[in-house]
Design an enzyme around this catalytic site. Structure first.
Site, PDB file in Angstrom:
ATOM      1  CB  THR A  59      -0.957   0.020   1.214  1.00 15.63           C
ATOM      2  OG1 THR A  59      -1.737   1.222   1.184  1.00 15.63           O
ATOM      3  CG2 THR A  59      -0.216  -0.064   2.527  1.00 15.63           C
TER       4      THR A  59
ATOM      5  CG  HIS B   2       5.440 -10.930  16.768  1.00 18.46           C
ATOM      6  ND1 HIS B   2       6.260 -12.031  16.725  1.00 18.46           N
ATOM      7  CD2 HIS B   2       6.192  -9.932  17.300  1.00 18.46           C
ATOM      8  CE1 HIS B   2       7.435 -11.720  17.226  1.00 18.46           C
ATOM      9  NE2 HIS B   2       7.436 -10.442  17.581  1.00 18.46           N
TER      10      HIS B   2
END
Length: 543
Positions: free
Chosen positions: A458, A514
């Site tokens: 993006t 994560h």
């Protein structure tokens, strides 16, 4: 046996449709419910699925042709189907035709009879990828008399908002879904009694009745009814309904810049117009005494604090974006790492070749293809960032299907996907990016164009941001943010001495999940992307 597929009727006011794109060609084998053609009406752009498995033997209209509802557009050599799913009920019929209809048939297909005089209305399938729809509003209530093709309810899918017409004349005898309910395709949402007598109407099993909308439409008293067509522009039933309730004149509608196909005015356009008009439309209405729910709706829709604030309803796409982003934050453990990259070589290369590139390719050379290519290079070096999560399993994707976040004219966002982006060079990435962006902004993307992404990029820098921490596009586990390219003084070593030079610099970020990507892996991949970008110059890259 041959099966004829006709131009479907997508609502009471729809008399014709335009062939947007043939997905299949003569000689192609198709499965039942596989998309054959994309069409456009003055209400929706949608797909027409095959009513049967078979082979396409004839295509009777070209892309761009305007075809009347009910006309045959394609012929299949089917296997065992004797009646097409989209076959219209003859206009002279006085009772519904008892034809078996697959659950995936379009909304206008005749519904199956459930007993003497009862016709079931099911949640229609509006495209190959659509599995459910949301009931937005019941236009009719229990006991109402309805004509064939008269709108019963408005529904929303993740592709379109549209209306469901009645398959037959009769009386609405059962309402089986509430406003706001999400209903699977093929499930019954209503029943129409056609025998002339109705006993004990059935409503949806909830405490609050659904036979009447919570927010009753206000009746316009100043302007006349909006016509279906004005000055060569078509207005959909939904737009005309909003215009009537909000007292919008034909002249005001004609002045609105439409963002729909061929400049048509959409529901979002009308809502944006109302927001800009402020409290003028409230004062112009003759407000009759209303029940508490309607009075509350009037207060909520009116500007607040003396015109300093106002309530703007989210359109359907914004609601979907909201749900998707919230779900992503609830699903993934978001962490962001940032690197600073010297892209002076790219800036010089683009400046030198941008004119010849545009002349050759037919579109402008932007920086996005360089970044898209570099992301693929980073994934090739560290493929474990190109994964998704399925329960307690990690799915390793062998190819890079690169999502590209694209801003739409109405302010919303969509993420088309460059399939097999890791097989393309910079020019190849640019070609696909340009094609997808153009089709995104003209609402011509297919479901396949926006599915299957494995990692997304993006460009927040195109709006002036130095860098961003974007939200992961589920079910992916990483998204790359591109900041603004700016000239900055940086320290470089020259002949053993530190010197300050002016370079074109950019911040590149990676936001990662994560749960499955650790910081070391993410930053190593980010460093590989940075090296790929810094390696680009006239001697290493040919455009």
């Amino acid at each position: 046996m041959s099966v004829e597929v006709v131009m479907p009727k997508m609502g009471e006011s729809i008399q014709e449709g335009t062939i947007l794109r043939w997905v299949k060609k003569v000689g192609d084998k198709v499965e039942r419910d596989e998309v054959i053609v994309e069409i456009s009406t003055d209400k929706v752009d949608t797909e027409v699925p095959s009513p049967s498995a078979g082979v396409i033997s004839q295509i009777l209209f070209a892309e761009g042709d305007v075809v009347e509802v009910g006309k045959v557009i394609v012929v299949l050599n089917g296997e065992s189907v004797s009646v097409p799913a989209t076959a219209p009920v003859p206009a002279t019929a006085t009772a519904p035709v008892p034809v078996p209809v697959p659950a995936t048939a379009l909304a206008n297909a005749p519904a199956p009879l459930t007993g003497a005089g009862d016709v079931e209305v099911v949640m229609p399938k509006m495209g190959e990828s659509i599995q459910e729809g949301t009931v937005l509003r019941w236009v009719k209530k229990l006991g109402d008399k309805v004509e064939r093709d008269e709108v019963l309810l408005e529904i929303s899918t993740d592709k379109v908002d549209t209306e469901v017409p009645s398959p037959t004349a009769g009386v609405l005898s059962a309402v089986l879904a509430n406003e706001g309910d999400v209903v699977e395709v093929g499930k019954v949402v209503a029943r129409i009694a056609v025998s002339g007598t109705v006993s004990a109407p059935v409503s949806a099993p909830v405490s609050a009745p659904v036979s009447a909308p919570a927010q009753a439409p206000l009746q316009a008293t100043v302007h006349g009814a909006v016509p279906r067509q004005s000055g060569g522009r078509f207005y959909s039933p939904l737009v005309r309904s909003i215009s009537a309730s909000e007292n919008i004149s034909v002249g005001e509608l004609d002045a609105i810049t439409g963002t729909g196909l061929e400049g048509r005015v959409t529901k979002t356009d009308v809502q944006a117009f109302l927001a800009k008009r402020g409290n003028g439309h409230v004062a112009a209405l003759a407000i009759a005494p209303a029940p508490a729910a309607t009075a509350l709706a009037l207060v909520l829709n009116a500007p607040m604090a003396g015109g300093e604030s106002e309530i703007i309803p989210m359109d359907r796409m914004r609601q979907l974006i909201s749900e998707h982003m919230t779900r992503s934050k609830q699903t993934s453990a978001h962490v962001t790492s940032v690197a600073e990259v010297d892209v002076t070589g790219i800036v010089k290369l683009r400046e030198k070749y941008k004119d010849s590139f545009q002349k050759r390719e037919g579109f402008k050379l932007t920086y996005n293809p360089f970044f898209g290519w570099a992301v693929c290079e980073g994934v090739k070096a560290y493929p474990r960032i190109n994964v998704s999560v399925d329960g307690k399993n990690i799915i390793q994707h062998k190819r890079v299907h690169l999502g590209m976040a694209t801003a739409l004219p109405d302010g919303n966002l969509i993420v088309p996907v460059i399939k097999n982006a890791d097989t393309l060079n910079i020019t190849g990435v640019g070609r696909v990016m340009n094609d997808l962006a153009l089709r995104a902004r003209s609402k011509k993307l297919t479901p396949d164009d926006i599915s299957g992404g494995t990692i997304t990029v993006t460009n927040v820098g195109s709006f002036g941001s130095l860098f961003g921490t974007p939200v992961i596009n589920q079910p992916q586990t990483a998204i790359i943010g591109i900041g603004a390219i700016q000239k900055r003084p940086v320290v470089r070593e020259l002949d053993g001495e530190d010197v300050i030079v002016i370079r074109s610099m950019v911040y590149l970020s990676i936001t990662y999940d994560h749960r499955v990507i650790d910081g070391a892996l993410a930053t190593q991949a980010l460093a590989a992307m940075s090296r790929a970008l810094e390696s680009v110059n006239e001697s290493t890259v040919t455009l």
